[in-house]
Design a protein around this motif. Structure first.
Motif, mmCIF file in Angstrom:
data_model
loop_
_atom_site.group_PDB
_atom_site.id
_atom_site.type_symbol
_atom_site.label_atom_id
_atom_site.label_comp_id
_atom_site.label_asym_id
_atom_site.label_seq_id
_atom_site.Cartn_x
_atom_site.Cartn_y
_atom_site.Cartn_z
ATOM 1 N N LEU A 197 -36.375 24.266 -54.791
ATOM 2 C CA LEU A 197 -36.194 24.027 -53.363
ATOM 3 C C LEU A 197 -37.284 24.735 -52.555
ATOM 4 N N ARG A 198 -37.636 25.935 -52.942
ATOM 5 C CA ARG A 198 -38.699 26.662 -52.246
ATOM 6 C C ARG A 198 -40.007 25.867 -52.254
ATOM 7 N N LEU A 199 -40.375 25.346 -53.410
ATOM 8 C CA LEU A 199 -41.621 24.576 -53.513
ATOM 9 C C LEU A 199 -41.549 23.293 -52.696
ATOM 10 N N GLU A 200 -40.381 22.663 -52.698
ATOM 11 C CA GLU A 200 -40.224 21.420 -51.951
ATOM 12 C C GLU A 200 -40.261 21.668 -50.435
ATOM 13 N N VAL A 201 -39.636 22.761 -49.999
ATOM 14 C CA VAL A 201 -39.661 23.116 -48.579
ATOM 15 C C VAL A 201 -41.092 23.401 -48.123
ATOM 16 N N GLN A 202 -41.834 24.095 -48.940
ATOM 17 C CA GLN A 202 -43.240 24.366 -48.596
ATOM 18 C C GLN A 202 -44.025 23.077 -48.417
ATOM 19 N N ARG A 203 -43.798 22.124 -49.320
ATOM 20 C CA ARG A 203 -44.539 20.870 -49.276
ATOM 21 C C ARG A 203 -44.109 20.010 -48.099
ATOM 22 N N MET A 204 -42.793 19.903 -47.856
ATOM 23 C CA MET A 204 -42.286 19.004 -46.820
ATOM 24 C C MET A 204 -42.529 19.535 -45.410
ATOM 25 N N TRP A 205 -42.362 20.842 -45.223
ATOM 26 C CA TRP A 205 -42.387 21.402 -43.875
ATOM 27 C C TRP A 205 -43.686 22.142 -43.548
ATOM 28 N N ASP A 206 -44.604 22.195 -44.503
ATOM 29 C CA ASP A 206 -45.895 22.860 -44.298
ATOM 30 C C ASP A 206 -45.700 24.303 -43.840
ATOM 31 N N VAL A 207 -44.908 25.047 -44.598
ATOM 32 C CA VAL A 207 -44.658 26.459 -44.319
ATOM 33 C C VAL A 207 -44.788 27.241 -45.626
ATOM 34 N N LYS A 208 -44.850 28.543 -45.482
ATOM 35 C CA LYS A 208 -44.766 29.413 -46.653
ATOM 36 C C LYS A 208 -43.294 29.769 -46.849
ATOM 37 N N ILE A 246 -30.229 20.561 -47.778
ATOM 38 C CA ILE A 246 -31.593 20.154 -47.465
ATOM 39 C C ILE A 246 -31.905 18.829 -48.149
ATOM 40 N N ARG A 247 -32.330 17.848 -47.369
ATOM 41 C CA ARG A 247 -32.723 16.565 -47.947
ATOM 42 C C ARG A 247 -34.127 16.681 -48.515
ATOM 43 N N THR A 248 -34.269 16.324 -49.774
ATOM 44 C CA THR A 248 -35.560 16.439 -50.448
ATOM 45 C C THR A 248 -35.959 15.105 -51.065
ATOM 46 N N ASP A 249 -37.258 14.933 -51.261
ATOM 47 C CA ASP A 249 -37.750 13.713 -51.899
ATOM 48 C C ASP A 249 -37.427 13.706 -53.390
ATOM 49 N N ARG A 250 -37.457 14.884 -53.983
ATOM 50 C CA ARG A 250 -37.151 15.008 -55.404
ATOM 51 C C ARG A 250 -35.670 15.273 -55.614
ATOM 52 N N VAL A 251 -35.161 14.837 -56.758
ATOM 53 C CA VAL A 251 -33.769 15.100 -57.104
ATOM 54 C C VAL A 251 -33.657 16.527 -57.636
ATOM 55 N N MET A 252 -32.774 17.314 -57.025
ATOM 56 C CA MET A 252 -32.537 18.677 -57.503
ATOM 57 C C MET A 252 -31.100 19.058 -57.188
ATOM 58 N N THR A 253 -30.532 19.917 -58.007
ATOM 59 C CA THR A 253 -29.117 20.270 -57.874
ATOM 60 C C THR A 253 -28.886 21.345 -56.818
ATOM 61 N N ALA A 254 -29.808 22.307 -56.708
ATOM 62 C CA ALA A 254 -29.620 23.424 -55.777
ATOM 63 C C ALA A 254 -30.343 23.131 -54.469
ATOM 64 N N ARG A 255 -29.600 22.577 -53.502
ATOM 65 C CA ARG A 255 -30.204 22.207 -52.220
ATOM 66 C C ARG A 255 -29.422 22.764 -51.032
ATOM 67 N N ARG A 256 -28.433 23.612 -51.313
ATOM 68 C CA ARG A 256 -27.557 24.076 -50.233
ATOM 69 C C ARG A 256 -27.412 25.604 -50.246
ATOM 70 N N PRO A 257 -28.460 26.308 -49.878
ATOM 71 C CA PRO A 257 -28.343 27.768 -49.810
ATOM 72 C C PRO A 257 -27.488 28.179 -48.614
#
Length: 267
Positions: A198-209, A148-159
């Motif tokens: 990643l959960r928090l970033e996905v919520q912010r980027m994709w406007d989902v819960k 998952i491409r995120t705006d913030r740098v994070m190590t765990a992005r590939r579930p």
């Protein structure tokens, strides 16, 4: 008589090691549920049971129990004692091959059920199912082993799986693990903590819960008390026995292949 026999079994230094350790972290019905629900062939069930009893011909067993050898180290990595736990979940030489295949077989079983739930085409036979990197229709989008491409740098992005339910605007982040049975609870906590950013970033980027769902099955069949609850959070109908069977078949293959190797593998 059953309770007396069980007490004798539990007190055995070698054969009672597995029940003593596993029953400290999960209930009995979650430690042995696979024996009544998976429908494994008798040969496979016997192999897994022998592994739980530490009764397989490992180098550690030859050295410490039979006293016919002086080298208990793993024939593959030569770094740790060749115990059942090491063979089934801790040998670094198997991490990228046999452990990965077992892990992917388990994750693939979940992926297939998710695809069925959202009306994607699946093969009629479960073992023929090959997950695509991306599946999408008007109901959902399913990402398999996708970074998952995120705006913030994070190590765990590939579930292992990300399921976006378009109608309900819910993203489910699923990550699978098959650790040693004594580590199932710790691994479950690790998975939840690992993907919180990643959960928090996905919520912010994709406007989902978004939510994180760990699916952890022990290499010899034990499960945490939370497994059924976690499976209910994943879209589709997911049954613990199906996942247990996938994990145990993978472990049986690892044990047969490993123990058939010569005692000493040259570098």
């Amino acid at each position: 008589m059953v309770e007396e026999t069980r007490e004798v079994w539990m007190q055995k230094p070698l054969h009672g090691q597995y029940p003593r350790e596993v029953e400290e972290i999960t209930k009995k019905e979650h430690a042995y549920r696979w024996t009544a629900s998976t429908g494994l062939k008798i040969e496979t069930e016997a192999l897994i049971t022998a592994a739980q009893d530490q009764a397989l011909n490992t180098k550690y067993h030859k050295t410490k129990i039979l006293r016919v050898s002086t080298d208990p180290k793993c024939r593959m990595c030569k770094l740790s004692d060749e115990t059942i736990s090491h063979i089934t979940s801790a040998c670094q030489n198997l991490a990228g091959t046999l452990y990965l295949k077992r892990h992917n077989d388990l994750a693939s079983a979940i992926h297939r059920k998710v695809c069925q739930n959202y009306d994607f085409h699946v093969e009629p036979v479960p073992w023929q199912h090959k997950p695509n990197l991306v599946e999408e229709n008007d109901k959902a989008k399913i990402l398999w082993d996708f970074e998952i491409r995120t705006d913030r740098v994070m190590t765990a992005r590939r579930p292992d799986l990300v399921i976006i339910d378009k109608g309900n605007k819910i993203a489910t982040i699923v990550d699978v693990a098959v650790p040693s049975d004594t580590n199932i609870e710790r691994k479950e906590r690790e998975k939840i903590e690992k993907y919180q950013d990643l959960r928090l970033e996905v919520q912010r980027m994709w406007d989902v819960k978004a939510k994180v769902v760990p699916v952890v099955v022990g290499a010899l069949g034990a499960t945490t008390q939370n497994l059924d609850k976690h499976l209910e959070e994943i879209p589709g109908i997911h049954k613990a026995p199906d996942l247990l069977k996938a994990a145990l078949l993978g472990t049986a293959h690892i044990l047969r292949r490993f123990l058939d190797l010569p005692d000493s593998i040259p570098y």
